[in-house]
Design an enzyme around this catalytic site. Structure first.
Site, PDB file in Angstrom:
ATOM      1  N   ARG A 225       0.758  -1.308   0.190  1.00 62.14           N
ATOM      2  CA  ARG A 225      -0.233   0.041  -0.446  1.00 62.14           C
ATOM      3  C   ARG A 225       0.635   1.432   0.285  1.00 62.14           C
ATOM      4  O   ARG A 225       1.102   2.262  -1.084  1.00 62.14           O
ATOM      5  CB  ARG A 225      -1.528  -0.026   1.121  1.00 62.14           C
ATOM      6  CG  ARG A 225      -2.203   0.807   1.174  1.00 62.14           C
ATOM      7  CD  ARG A 225      -1.507   2.074   1.654  1.00 62.14           C
ATOM      8  NE  ARG A 225      -1.553   2.547   2.909  1.00 62.14           N
ATOM      9  CZ  ARG A 225      -0.784   3.359   3.192  1.00 62.14           C
ATOM     10  NH1 ARG A 225      -0.641   4.906   2.434  1.00 62.14           N
ATOM     11  NH2 ARG A 225      -0.423   4.105   4.106  1.00 62.14           N
ATOM     12  N   ASP A 226       1.592   1.334   1.255  1.00 61.23           N
ATOM     13  CA  ASP A 226       2.320   2.722   1.129  1.00 61.23           C
ATOM     14  C   ASP A 226       3.364   2.965   0.572  1.00 61.23           C
ATOM     15  O   ASP A 226       4.230   3.873  -0.101  1.00 61.23           O
ATOM     16  CB  ASP A 226       2.581   2.621   2.408  1.00 61.23           C
ATOM     17  CG  ASP A 226       3.148   4.238   2.822  1.00 61.23           C
ATOM     18  OD1 ASP A 226       2.473   4.732   1.821  1.00 61.23           O
ATOM     19  OD2 ASP A 226       4.616   4.529   3.911  1.00 61.23           O
TER      20      ASP A 226
ATOM     21  N   HIS B   5       7.421   4.244  12.286  1.00 61.67           N
ATOM     22  CA  HIS B   5       7.168   4.422  10.911  1.00 61.67           C
ATOM     23  C   HIS B   5       8.362   5.287  10.617  1.00 61.67           C
ATOM     24  O   HIS B   5       7.887   6.408  10.172  1.00 61.67           O
ATOM     25  CB  HIS B   5       6.214   4.431  10.410  1.00 61.67           C
ATOM     26  CG  HIS B   5       5.565   4.471   8.836  1.00 61.67           C
ATOM     27  ND1 HIS B   5       4.549   3.950   8.202  1.00 61.67           N
ATOM     28  CD2 HIS B   5       5.748   5.478   7.897  1.00 61.67           C
ATOM     29  CE1 HIS B   5       4.341   4.216   7.018  1.00 61.67           C
ATOM     30  NE2 HIS B   5       5.396   4.850   6.799  1.00 61.67           N
TER      31      HIS B   5
ATOM     32  N   HIS C 226      10.793   6.808   7.293  1.00 65.65           N
ATOM     33  CA  HIS C 226      11.006   6.546   6.375  1.00 65.65           C
ATOM     34  C   HIS C 226      12.932   6.895   5.871  1.00 65.65           C
ATOM     35  O   HIS C 226      13.233   7.110   6.609  1.00 65.65           O
ATOM     36  CB  HIS C 226      10.525   7.731   5.123  1.00 65.65           C
ATOM     37  CG  HIS C 226       9.006   7.462   4.841  1.00 65.65           C
ATOM     38  ND1 HIS C 226       8.481   7.829   3.340  1.00 65.65           N
ATOM     39  CD2 HIS C 226       8.272   7.275   5.510  1.00 65.65           C
ATOM     40  CE1 HIS C 226       7.615   7.073   4.033  1.00 65.65           C
ATOM     41  NE2 HIS C 226       7.280   6.283   4.737  1.00 65.65           N
TER      42      HIS C 226
ATOM     43  N   CYS D 277       6.212   9.901  -0.608  1.00 65.29           N
ATOM     44  CA  CYS D 277       4.578  10.100  -0.253  1.00 65.29           C
ATOM     45  C   CYS D 277       4.708  11.580  -1.343  1.00 65.29           C
ATOM     46  O   CYS D 277       5.154  12.647  -1.442  1.00 65.29           O
ATOM     47  CB  CYS D 277       4.833  11.645   0.807  1.00 65.29           C
ATOM     48  SG  CYS D 277       3.251  11.850   1.472  1.00 65.29           S
TER      49      CYS D 277
ATOM     50  N   ASN E 115       9.990   4.206   2.150  1.00 67.82           N
ATOM     51  CA  ASN E 115      10.195   3.131   4.032  1.00 67.82           C
ATOM     52  C   ASN E 115      11.647   3.210   4.003  1.00 67.82           C
ATOM     53  O   ASN E 115      12.384   2.538   2.774  1.00 67.82           O
ATOM     54  CB  ASN E 115       9.291   2.967   4.234  1.00 67.82           C
ATOM     55  CG  ASN E 115       8.044   2.916   4.020  1.00 67.82           C
ATOM     56  OD1 ASN E 115       6.907   4.253   5.053  1.00 67.82           O
ATOM     57  ND2 ASN E 115       7.192   3.023   2.598  1.00 67.82           N
TER      58      ASN E 115
END
Length: 303
Positions: free
Chosen positions: A17-18, A209, A211, A242, A251
């Site tokens: 997803r991300d 989380h 990056h 993003c 990430n």
């Protein structure tokens, strides 16, 4: 002599997803399902597999319902999906999601750029989403972005992060994932942010989380482990970025996070070799090499 049981750390794989949402090219459902299948084969048990947002805004997430229908249903493997509103939640519920995630920001400017509303308005918007999900027996995870810096505002007050995290928890989010969206955070900054948030919420509710834009993600994981964090989001092959954070790269690579954790004596339940195979698969599908330093080292050692 009985060997000591290793402490465990939960990895939440966000690559499907991300990771994929920031790709410029369209990604087929077959490719997404193929990635999830390989992650499951590697022992990954928590996977954010879909996002029920409008394909108009995030075309790479088109076909999320089909993805959820086709991912392997294996005991002990849990799938989640991102939902921006009640309409997205309804789609996620129809697809059989057992966990959904909502997302807020610790930066007012980023909130406006990302979801066109203030932090306060975003939290009010998510309240009905969380209430409806919980009424249906669906777990809800909360994301807070820009916790270690904003591309528009610069440094973010740790107390601001804590306030947003507490608001999400109070409305019913079980786990709060704290995201260094632009990847500029350092271990000292991560510690200060976690201290402020854990003081009001408890460290056991928090996930990291991070990056890796400035190469600090693994260091921030190590610092977070010292603080007591035992859940981390990561993305196979370092996928991600993003669209609303200029210059932000992916990430932390799951391969790099797992290598660090195993080397520090933590158990993730993940086979590093098979994980690297999943990274190679998605890299070939996207037409570029992995961003994981560990995966590159593994490939070189096998050459």
């Amino acid at each position: 002599m009985r060997s000591a049981v290793k402490p465990s750390v939960k990895i939440v794989e966000v690559g499907p997803r991300d990771g994929l949402q920031n790709e410029k090219q369209p990604i087929s459902v077959d490719t997404k399902v193929g990635l999830v299948e390989r992650l499951v084969a590697a022992g990954v048990t928590h996977i954010e597999a879909a996002s029920f947002v409008s394909p108009k805004w995030v075309p790479q997430m088109a076909g999320s319902a089909e993805v959820m229908a086709r991912v392997p249903k294996v005991p002990g493997v849990h799938y989640s999906a991102l939902v921006p509103n009640l309409q997205g939640l309804e789609s996620a519920l129809a697809a059989g999601c057992e966990e959904v995630a909502v997302f807020a920001a610790a930066s007012e400017t980023f909130s406006q750029r990302n979801i066109n509303c203030s932090i306060r308005e975003s939290l009010e918007r998510f309240r009905s989403v969380v209430d409806t999900a919980r009424a249906q027996g669906v777990r809800v995870r909360g994301y807070v972005s820009c916790v270690l810096g904003c591309p528009f505002e610069g440094a973010i007050d740790p107390e601001q992060v804590a306030g947003v995290a507490v608001a999400l928890a109070e409305m019913g989010c079980g786990e709060i994932s704290l995201g260094d969206t632009i990847g500029r955070g350092t271990p000292d900054g991560a510690r200060r942010m976690l201290e402020a948030t854990a003081r009001r919420l408890g460290i056991e509710r928090l996930a990291g989380h991070y990056h890796d834009t400035w190469g600090m993600a693994v260091a921030n994981i190590a610092a977070s482990l010292e603080m007591g964090v035992r859940t981390f989001d990561s993305s196979v092959s370092g996928l991600g970025g993003c669209p609303y954070a200029p210059g932000a790269t992916g990430n932390v690579a799951t391969e790099d996070a797992v290598y660090l954790l195993h080397g520090m004596g933590y158990d993730t339940g993940i086979d590093l070799g098979k994980l690297a195979e999943a990274g190679r698969y998605i890299g070939e599908a996207l037409g570029r090499p992995t961003s994981s330093r560990v995966a590159k080292a593994l490939a070189a050692s096998c050459a």
